[in-house]
Design a protein around this motif. Sequence first.
Motif, PDB file in Angstrom:
ATOM      1  N   GLY A 232       0.833  -1.209   0.000  1.00 37.47           N
ATOM      2  CA  GLY A 232       0.000   0.000   0.000  1.00 37.47           C
ATOM      3  C   GLY A 232       0.861   1.248   0.000  1.00 37.47           C
ATOM      4  N   VAL A 233       1.922   1.202   0.790  1.00 36.20           N
ATOM      5  CA  VAL A 233       2.789   2.375   0.902  1.00 36.20           C
ATOM      6  C   VAL A 233       3.536   2.657  -0.409  1.00 36.20           C
ATOM      7  CG1 VAL A 233       4.734   3.366   2.147  1.00 36.20           C
ATOM      8  CG2 VAL A 233       3.058   1.998   3.366  1.00 36.20           C
ATOM      9  N   THR A 234       3.915   1.599  -1.146  1.00 33.93           N
ATOM     10  CA  THR A 234       4.702   1.850  -2.364  1.00 33.93           C
ATOM     11  C   THR A 234       3.939   2.686  -3.385  1.00 33.93           C
ATOM     12  OG1 THR A 234       3.991  -0.258  -3.256  1.00 33.93           O
ATOM     13  CG2 THR A 234       6.160  -0.215  -2.245  1.00 33.93           C
ATOM     14  N   HIS A 235       2.619   2.770  -3.257  1.00 37.43           N
ATOM     15  CA  HIS A 235       1.873   3.594  -4.200  1.00 37.43           C
ATOM     16  C   HIS A 235       1.626   5.003  -3.670  1.00 37.43           C
ATOM     17  CE1 HIS A 235       1.369   0.147  -6.697  1.00 37.43           C
ATOM     18  NE2 HIS A 235       0.816  -0.542  -5.712  1.00 37.43           N
ATOM     19  N   GLU A 236       2.134   5.292  -2.490  1.00 34.20           N
ATOM     20  CA  GLU A 236       1.915   6.632  -1.926  1.00 34.20           C
ATOM     21  C   GLU A 236       2.734   7.662  -2.707  1.00 34.20           C
ATOM     22  OE1 GLU A 236       0.371   7.705   1.040  1.00 34.20           O
ATOM     23  OE2 GLU A 236      -0.438   5.772   1.690  1.00 34.20           O
ATOM     24  N   ASP A 237       2.227   8.881  -2.714  1.00 34.78           N
ATOM     25  CA  ASP A 237       2.893   9.960  -3.454  1.00 34.78           C
ATOM     26  C   ASP A 237       4.354  10.118  -3.054  1.00 34.78           C
ATOM     27  OD1 ASP A 237       0.650  10.515  -4.811  1.00 34.78           O
ATOM     28  OD2 ASP A 237       0.096  12.309  -3.696  1.00 34.78           O
ATOM     29  N   PHE A 238       4.639  10.014  -1.745  1.00 32.26           N
ATOM     30  CA  PHE A 238       6.008  10.324  -1.333  1.00 32.26           C
ATOM     31  C   PHE A 238       6.995   9.249  -1.753  1.00 32.26           C
ATOM     32  CE2 PHE A 238       6.570   7.488   2.237  1.00 32.26           C
ATOM     33  CZ  PHE A 238       5.295   7.254   2.683  1.00 32.26           C
ATOM     34  N   VAL A 239       6.520   8.020  -1.949  1.00 26.92           N
ATOM     35  CA  VAL A 239       7.425   6.988  -2.455  1.00 26.92           C
ATOM     36  C   VAL A 239       7.669   7.210  -3.948  1.00 26.92           C
ATOM     37  CG1 VAL A 239       7.751   4.518  -2.789  1.00 26.92           C
ATOM     38  CG2 VAL A 239       6.698   5.360  -0.703  1.00 26.92           C
ATOM     39  N   ILE A 240       6.611   7.547  -4.669  1.00 34.08           N
ATOM     40  CA  ILE A 240       6.767   7.836  -6.098  1.00 34.08           C
ATOM     41  C   ILE A 240       7.720   9.023  -6.277  1.00 34.08           C
ATOM     42  CG2 ILE A 240       5.535   8.626  -8.145  1.00 34.08           C
ATOM     43  CD1 ILE A 240       3.124   7.026  -7.134  1.00 34.08           C
ATOM     44  N   PHE A 241       7.544  10.030  -5.445  1.00 33.97           N
ATOM     45  CA  PHE A 241       8.415  11.198  -5.547  1.00 33.97           C
ATOM     46  C   PHE A 241       9.865  10.828  -5.220  1.00 33.97           C
ATOM     47  CE2 PHE A 241       9.885  15.444  -3.786  1.00 33.97           C
ATOM     48  CZ  PHE A 241      10.020  16.032  -5.031  1.00 33.97           C
ATOM     49  N   ALA A 242      10.043   9.943  -4.254  1.00 33.00           N
ATOM     50  CA  ALA A 242      11.403   9.504  -3.920  1.00 33.00           C
ATOM     51  C   ALA A 242      12.042   8.800  -5.112  1.00 33.00           C
ATOM     52  CB  ALA A 242      11.376   8.583  -2.704  1.00 33.00           C
ATOM     53  N   HIS A 243      11.239   8.020  -5.846  1.00 30.45           N
ATOM     54  CA  HIS A 243      11.771   7.387  -7.062  1.00 30.45           C
ATOM     55  C   HIS A 243      12.151   8.451  -8.071  1.00 30.45           C
ATOM     56  CE1 HIS A 243      11.169   3.201  -6.231  1.00 30.45           C
ATOM     57  NE2 HIS A 243       9.930   3.411  -5.844  1.00 30.45           N
ATOM     58  N   GLN A 244      11.270   9.449  -8.206  1.00 34.58           N
ATOM     59  CA  GLN A 244      11.551  10.498  -9.183  1.00 34.58           C
ATOM     60  C   GLN A 244      12.797  11.285  -8.807  1.00 34.58           C
ATOM     61  OE1 GLN A 244       7.678  12.260  -8.960  1.00 34.58           O
ATOM     62  NE2 GLN A 244       6.913  11.168 -10.745  1.00 34.58           N
ATOM     63  N   MET A 245      13.062  11.386  -7.503  1.00 33.50           N
ATOM     64  CA  MET A 245      14.275  12.082  -7.064  1.00 33.50           C
ATOM     65  C   MET A 245      15.501  11.182  -7.204  1.00 33.50           C
ATOM     66  SD  MET A 245      13.525  14.437  -3.763  1.00 33.50           S
ATOM     67  CE  MET A 245      12.741  13.310  -2.671  1.00 33.50           C
ATOM     68  N   LYS A 246      15.258   9.946  -7.594  1.00 33.71           N
ATOM     69  CA  LYS A 246      16.325   8.958  -7.722  1.00 33.71           C
ATOM     70  C   LYS A 246      17.033   8.713  -6.395  1.00 33.71           C
ATOM     71  CE  LYS A 246      19.319   7.924 -11.211  1.00 33.71           C
ATOM     72  NZ  LYS A 246      20.256   8.397 -12.242  1.00 33.71           N
ATOM     73  N   ILE A 247      16.258   8.655  -5.326  1.00 28.11           N
ATOM     74  CA  ILE A 247      16.811   8.231  -4.039  1.00 28.11           C
ATOM     75  C   ILE A 247      17.164   6.753  -4.181  1.00 28.11           C
ATOM     76  CG2 ILE A 247      16.239   7.890  -1.596  1.00 28.11           C
ATOM     77  CD1 ILE A 247      15.896  10.715  -1.863  1.00 28.11           C
ATOM     78  N   LYS A 248      18.250   6.374  -3.527  1.00 29.59           N
ATOM     79  CA  LYS A 248      18.715   4.972  -3.625  1.00 29.59           C
ATOM     80  C   LYS A 248      17.605   3.993  -3.252  1.00 29.59           C
ATOM     81  CE  LYS A 248      23.489   5.282  -2.301  1.00 29.59           C
ATOM     82  NZ  LYS A 248      23.914   5.679  -0.981  1.00 29.59           N
TER      83      LYS A 248
END
Lengths: 344, 333
Positions: A232-248
């Motif tokens: 459920g959390v992996t679809h949250e906005d802040f996880v998507i944004f973290a991917h977009q920021m290319k966080i490890k």
Amino acid sequence: MGGFLKFFIRYLGARLIVCFLVIFVGVTITFLIPRLIPGSNPAEIAVRRLQMAGAYLPPESVEPMREALLKLYGLEGSMIEQYFRYWRELLKGNLGPSFASFPTPVVVLISRSLPWTVGLLALTAVVSWVIGTLLGGVASYRGKRLWVRVFEMFSNAVRPIPYYIFALTLLIIFAYVLRWFPAGGAFQVGIVPSFSSTFVKSVIKHGFLPALSLIIIGMGAWFLNMRNLASGVTHEDFVIFAHQMKIKESTILKNYVMKTAMPAQLTGLALQLGTVFSGTIITEIVFNYPGLGTLAFTAIMQSDYNLIMGITLCSIVAVAFATLLVDLLLPFVDPRIQYTGGAG
Amino acid sequence: MSKTSLDLQTTVHVEASNLKAYYLTEQQGVMKEVKAVEDVSFDIEGSKFLAIVGESGCGKTTLAKVLYGFVNSNLSIIGGRICYSFGDAQYEVSPTANTLKDAWWKKISYVPQGSLSALNPVRKLKDIFLDLANSHGVPFQEEKVKNHLKMVKLPPYILRMYPFELSGGMRQRVVIALATLLHPSVIIADEPTSALDVVTQRDILRLLKSIQVDAKSTFIFITHDISLVPDLADFMAIMYGGCIVEYGPTEAIFSRPLHPYTKFLLSTVPTIGDKTEKQPIPGSPVNLIDPPPGCRFHPRCPYGEKICAEQRPGLVENKANSWECRVACWLYR
Ligand SMILES: Nc1ncnc2c1ncn2[C@@H]1O[C@H](COP(=O)(O)OP(=O)(O)OP(=O)(O)O)[C@@H](O)[C@H]1O
Ligand SMILES: [Mg+2]
């Protein structure tokens, strides 16, 4: 920091009051229930047993005998009197004698069984929680890996099997067919409990099958729970944004996905630790393990009020303190919950 | 900053050609395509501020994701391509390749539409900045980050706070600070101010403009509110039903709109002293699953002709005035 301490103490005080209230209500209810069930009075049962054994009891001697028994068992007087006496003794740490194993005190019986149950259940609960949570968190993130799918299939396959069937199957295979593990007991008969290596080895060997059954079942449940929470959390906005920021990726998994799912999972663990005593009956009966569950079972079969109450008391105290533990832990894992009460 | 790096930044070139991106969704058991980006082309060179304007549901966020190369199994690029050249390096997003990911955050960054929920609720802001620095192999220097926060008008102590302790406007500034921390040359901002009050909105728009001017970067700014555009953007693109229907310098479009849809949009901008009643655009927005054939605007267009329902007009240059405007409409052929 002083402000924090003040808030913490106030928070702790409020939670402690709730905790004691829960214990009080629980004790009262468990005091009442066995006494309100008709035909379960142990004095009556003892008299009936004598009568059934064929002994001739003249009617005029039955009454004094019953009274003597009631007095012996601490059951004389009105309900209110019994109730106050019960609390007075309880605060002194005295739970009265066991009726069935008279005159052994209940406290002795419980303290003989408690370590086995706590050892087995606390250990398996923590181990299965840690493994299930870690794997579930990683699985939510790497859902398509082969091991994830295998593990998931396994968890889903184990889940609908009733626990006692699963436990019996393990017992039959490993204790009777393969004879790798003993079929019952907590350690080899004849060994004196000590910290010798023979004793420890024997304890591990005897505890292995019950522990394995609990860990497999528990791990599967925690795995599925964590995987659902975390995916459920992996679809949250802040996880998507973290991917977009290319966080490890490893940082995202650890600090973004798992950390967010942790409060709910941790609450589950603490509450499960509270139910350690009631969850153990089947395990201990199947594996003939001399813990609190077996004790509770015999106590119920023999209408041993005092013992039932003693075990229930343990259970109530455990649940109440587990809840307290959750309340105290949550502010650490979820900053949105604070000791001040509200957020912000 | 040395002179060469400024030179590199001024040579940014973004070129989208015939971009087509569809969502795959399931409706009542049938897989359907949502044709959310259709035949989008534009070309910007150097430090520019481009605004993409359109009504809700016309595909702006989808276009932003595609421009950022953020596609997945659900949203895929069907055709066309987008090329970024940063002077020294080229990146592209196309149906077969997506090299833009290598440039993410260092050369191009993205401010998502749901910025208010874009920050990890259980992590202190300092740790979020730390994660970002660590992930990109740059040293985390708290003083630098504090100066950077000052630039977006945030007090340094917010680093010790959790996102939920900040106001919406502050969170939006944090996201902007994150997006500009590594000094990217291109920033795509999707409705960065839509959830904010008018005053905060104006402050943040000014901030974005000043960042773009100071850092000489290229901004692609997405909004549904055409009235925000004039003081902000050098160029604007009007989007309708997944297509760009008009493209040109902001002044040109405001002074002489060509496409009927642009005219409608501009007529809805309130001006002081204007007593005429605002007319809503007749008809309803396009259904992107089953868009009308020909020009996607023709069912709502007051000037519709036969050809409008048959063929989709391409975006072609119109020399009606001295500016280079492009319009996709049969009226101007
Ligand atoms: N994940 C998705 N799966 C399927 N369809 C989607 C998805 N996201 C958006 N859509 C559809 O794509 C179309 C364009 O959506 P998009 O989010 O790009 O609109 P928008 O212009 O950004 O709107 P708004 O101004 O409200 O943000 C809409 O019809 C929407 O229903
Ligand atoms: Mg949008």
